[in-house]
Write an enzyme that holds these catalytic residues in place. Structure first.
Site, mmCIF file in Angstrom:
data_model
loop_
_atom_site.group_PDB
_atom_site.id
_atom_site.type_symbol
_atom_site.label_atom_id
_atom_site.label_comp_id
_atom_site.label_asym_id
_atom_site.label_seq_id
_atom_site.Cartn_x
_atom_site.Cartn_y
_atom_site.Cartn_z
ATOM 1 N N TYR A 28 0.850 -1.200 0.000
ATOM 2 C CA TYR A 28 0.000 0.000 0.000
ATOM 3 C C TYR A 28 0.890 1.255 0.000
ATOM 4 C CZ TYR A 28 -3.070 3.678 1.810
ATOM 5 O OH TYR A 28 -3.735 4.876 1.997
ATOM 6 N N SER A 110 -4.182 13.996 6.857
ATOM 7 C CA SER A 110 -5.069 13.649 5.737
ATOM 8 C C SER A 110 -6.527 13.606 6.188
ATOM 9 C CB SER A 110 -4.665 12.273 5.193
ATOM 10 O OG SER A 110 -5.688 11.754 4.374
ATOM 11 N N GLN A 131 -5.106 18.535 5.331
ATOM 12 C CA GLN A 131 -5.315 18.245 3.901
ATOM 13 C C GLN A 131 -6.768 17.876 3.683
ATOM 14 O OE1 GLN A 131 -5.640 14.631 2.770
ATOM 15 N NE2 GLN A 131 -6.353 15.407 0.799
ATOM 16 N N TYR A 133 -9.654 16.427 1.123
ATOM 17 C CA TYR A 133 -10.306 15.917 -0.076
ATOM 18 C C TYR A 133 -11.672 16.603 -0.055
ATOM 19 C CZ TYR A 133 -6.814 12.271 -0.883
ATOM 20 O OH TYR A 133 -5.664 11.595 -1.168
ATOM 21 N N THR A 159 -6.260 18.843 -1.950
ATOM 22 C CA THR A 159 -5.678 17.919 -2.940
ATOM 23 C C THR A 159 -6.561 17.860 -4.184
ATOM 24 O OG1 THR A 159 -4.582 16.639 -1.233
ATOM 25 C CG2 THR A 159 -4.969 15.514 -3.326
ATOM 26 N N ARG A 168 -4.849 0.411 -8.391
ATOM 27 C CA ARG A 168 -3.472 0.033 -8.059
ATOM 28 C C ARG A 168 -3.418 -1.488 -7.953
ATOM 29 N NH1 ARG A 168 -3.642 4.331 -3.753
ATOM 30 N NH2 ARG A 168 -3.514 6.253 -4.960
ATOM 31 N N HIS A 277 1.511 12.868 -6.535
ATOM 32 C CA HIS A 277 0.978 11.896 -5.573
ATOM 33 C C HIS A 277 1.911 10.683 -5.443
ATOM 34 C CE1 HIS A 277 -2.992 11.755 -3.421
ATOM 35 N NE2 HIS A 277 -2.587 10.523 -3.140
ATOM 36 N N ARG A 280 1.283 7.682 -7.909
ATOM 37 C CA ARG A 280 0.235 6.734 -7.540
ATOM 38 C C ARG A 280 -1.054 6.934 -8.330
ATOM 39 N NH1 ARG A 280 1.186 4.475 -2.475
ATOM 40 N NH2 ARG A 280 -0.923 4.589 -1.663
HETATM 41 C C1 LIG Z 1 0.276 5.318 1.372
HETATM 42 C C2 LIG Z 1 0.043 6.701 0.871
HETATM 43 C C3 LIG Z 1 -1.168 7.350 1.181
HETATM 44 C C4 LIG Z 1 -1.373 8.646 0.754
HETATM 45 N N1 LIG Z 1 -2.520 9.318 1.131
HETATM 46 C C5 LIG Z 1 -2.703 10.609 0.765
HETATM 47 C C6 LIG Z 1 -3.825 11.354 1.236
HETATM 48 O O1 LIG Z 1 -4.651 10.867 2.003
HETATM 49 N N2 LIG Z 1 -3.959 12.633 0.805
HETATM 50 C C7 LIG Z 1 -3.058 13.225 -0.054
HETATM 51 O O2 LIG Z 1 -3.229 14.387 -0.420
HETATM 52 N N3 LIG Z 1 -1.961 12.544 -0.460
HETATM 53 C C8 LIG Z 1 -1.764 11.282 -0.065
HETATM 54 N N4 LIG Z 1 -0.636 10.613 -0.456
HETATM 55 C C9 LIG Z 1 0.392 11.311 -1.254
HETATM 56 C C10 LIG Z 1 1.429 11.966 -0.335
HETATM 57 O O3 LIG Z 1 0.891 13.047 0.354
HETATM 58 C C11 LIG Z 1 2.635 12.455 -1.138
HETATM 59 O O4 LIG Z 1 2.179 13.245 -2.198
HETATM 60 C C12 LIG Z 1 3.497 11.314 -1.671
HETATM 61 O O5 LIG Z 1 3.708 10.353 -0.662
HETATM 62 C C13 LIG Z 1 4.838 11.844 -2.162
HETATM 63 O O6 LIG Z 1 5.590 10.854 -2.767
HETATM 64 P P1 LIG Z 1 6.714 9.972 -2.010
HETATM 65 O O7 LIG Z 1 5.973 9.001 -1.166
HETATM 66 O O8 LIG Z 1 7.439 9.354 -3.142
HETATM 67 O O9 LIG Z 1 7.554 10.887 -1.175
HETATM 68 C C14 LIG Z 1 -0.388 9.296 -0.040
HETATM 69 C C15 LIG Z 1 0.812 8.651 -0.324
HETATM 70 C C16 LIG Z 1 1.030 7.364 0.124
HETATM 71 C C17 LIG Z 1 2.354 6.721 -0.170
#
Ligand SMILES: Cc1cc2nc3c(=O)[nH]c(=O)nc-3n(C[C@H](O)[C@H](O)[C@H](O)COP(=O)(O)O)c2cc1C
Length: 379
Positions: A28, A110, A131, A133, A159, A168, A277, A280
């Site tokens: 995840y 988040s 943050q 949504y 976001t 995914r 993101h 992702r």
């Molecule tokens: C497991 C996971 C959950 C995430 N959940 C959110 C989220 O709830 N809200 C959001 O804006 N970004 C979310 N993100 C994105 C992160 O805020 C961030 O943009 C991202 O982790 C940056 O990339 P890096 O992990 O390579 O440093 C998530 C990232 C991961 C890895």
């Protein structure tokens, strides 16, 4: 050094986290989308940013501080929003909030966190950002914003980059579904990772505690509720409305497109997190380094520019400053820390970055992070 030198880098933490986390939780965090080429590109492109060191000077007292929206943070690195934090490591969100407060770096909670927003605001009172949504329902959005304001969050981060739920493949194969439940496969994975399993048993099942109150149809499944909760495409008009309702600093997260930057500026948004993101959402998206390079000129017009995606070292944070970012974030770094060391991992990650940022500035001959600009780029 103020961290455990047996695990001196984020890469070392990741290797250990892989052994200690059940694979559905590890995947995840680690997973990208499609072929995961975007995730790899994020990382590779930071490597391409070269900096020329300057000698015949003394930068041994390099100053790491950075100022955003009138507030000075101890260093230019923070915790970005990560949903379902306590599923990956029980107690992760509160531990990260406390560590961020102690270190004086931003902690962004988040909307889909699993710890109550009031509890986090108390633990991270000087450094908490929220943050959002954007909820579909305007009344729900207003209620959420008033709770966030009352709790004392300083900065609101909206976001933009989830107009559709990501497919995914690793998550699908692992059977990761909402509500998080102990399927036979997940029970097996948990049983083979006893530290995670015992801590999860103690902490209880992680839930989306900050938004569940808005679920009004009792027989609606959790996955359907979460899907219907947030706006698919967040519109300009909605950001204008948020701007009217939120008087503090307002940031947009996920901006990569020139026109989106212009619109943000017209609306009176204060800053952005340039991000894809973490690779992702769209495997073909430009890397965050490329987008930062393309959009950094908006800082001249007063926009506060920050970045995430693929940042793994203090050197990357310094590289991002040479390209115009006042602050960098990394989601996966913190969760590798949690997976490797439990809640002690929060401090380990912060101290690794602090040490690496300081050493990089000293090696470059740069007396302060604030001073670092594009003249250090080797081109
Ligand atoms: C497991 C996971 C959950 C995430 N959940 C959110 C989220 O709830 N809200 C959001 O804006 N970004 C979310 N993100 C994105 C992160 O805020 C961030 O943009 C991202 O982790 C940056 O990339 P890096 O992990 O390579 O440093 C998530 C990232 C991961 C890895």
């Amino acid at each position: 050094m103020s961290y455990d030198t047996a695990l001196p880098s984020i890469t070392d933490l990741k290797v250990r986290a892989k052994r200690r986390m059940p694979s559905f939780a590890f995947d995840y965090v680690d997973g990208g989308i499609d072929d995961e080429a975007g995730k790899i590109r994020n990382r590779a492109d930071w490597h391409d940013v070269l900096l020329t060191p300057r000698y015949l000077r003394d930068a041994s007292d390099a100053d790491l501080q950075t100022t955003l929206f009138g507030k000075t943070y101890a260093m230019p690195f923070g915790v970005p929003p990560v949903g379902l934090g306590n599923m990956m490591w029980p107690g992760a969100e509160l531990a990260l909030a406390k560590a961020a407060q102690a270190a004086n770096i931003p902690y962004i909670l988040s909307t889909l966190s699993t710890t109550d927003l009031d509890e986090i605001a108390k633990a991270a009172k000087d450094v908490c950002w929220f943050q959002m949504y954007v909820p579909n329902d305007v009344e729900v959005m207003k209620d959420l914003l008033s709770r966030v304001t009352a709790a004392g969050y300083h900065t609101l981060v909206v976001t933009l980059d989830i107009p559709v739920g990501a497919k995914r493949n690793r998550e699908l194969k692992n059977g990761l579904k909402l509500p998080f439940s102990m399927t036979p496969d997940i029970i097996w994975q948990a049983a083979t990772h006893p530290v995670w399993a015992l801590n999860t048993l103690k902490a209880g099942r992680p839930d989306f505690v900050n938004v569940l109150r808005y679920k009004t149809t009792p027989d609606q499944g959790l996955a359907d509720f979460i899907t219907s909760f947030a706006m698919k495409g967040v519109t300009k008009e909605r950001i204008e409305m948020i701007r009217q309702l939120w008087s503090g600093p307002l940031m947009l997260k996920g901006v990569q497109y020139e026109q989106d930057m212009k619109t943000a500026q017209e609306i009176g948004v204060d800053g952005v997190i340039i991000s894809n993101h973490g690779g992702r959402q769209l495997d073909a998206a430009p890397s965050s380094m490329q987008s930062l390079k393309a959009l950094n000129h908006y800082s001249e017009q007063g926009m506060t520019i920050t970045v995430d995606s693929g940042i793994r070292t203090g050197l990357d944070v310094v590289r991002s400053k040479a390209l115009g970012a006042q602050m960098a974030f990394s989601g996966r770094s913190f969760f590798w820390g949690m997976g490797a060391m439990g809640t002690a991992g929060a401090n380990q990650v912060i101290e690794i970055y602090r040490d690496e940022i300081r050493r990089t500035l000293q090696q470059l001959g740069c007396e302060s992070f604030a001073q670092l600009d594009d003249s250090w780029l080797a081109e």
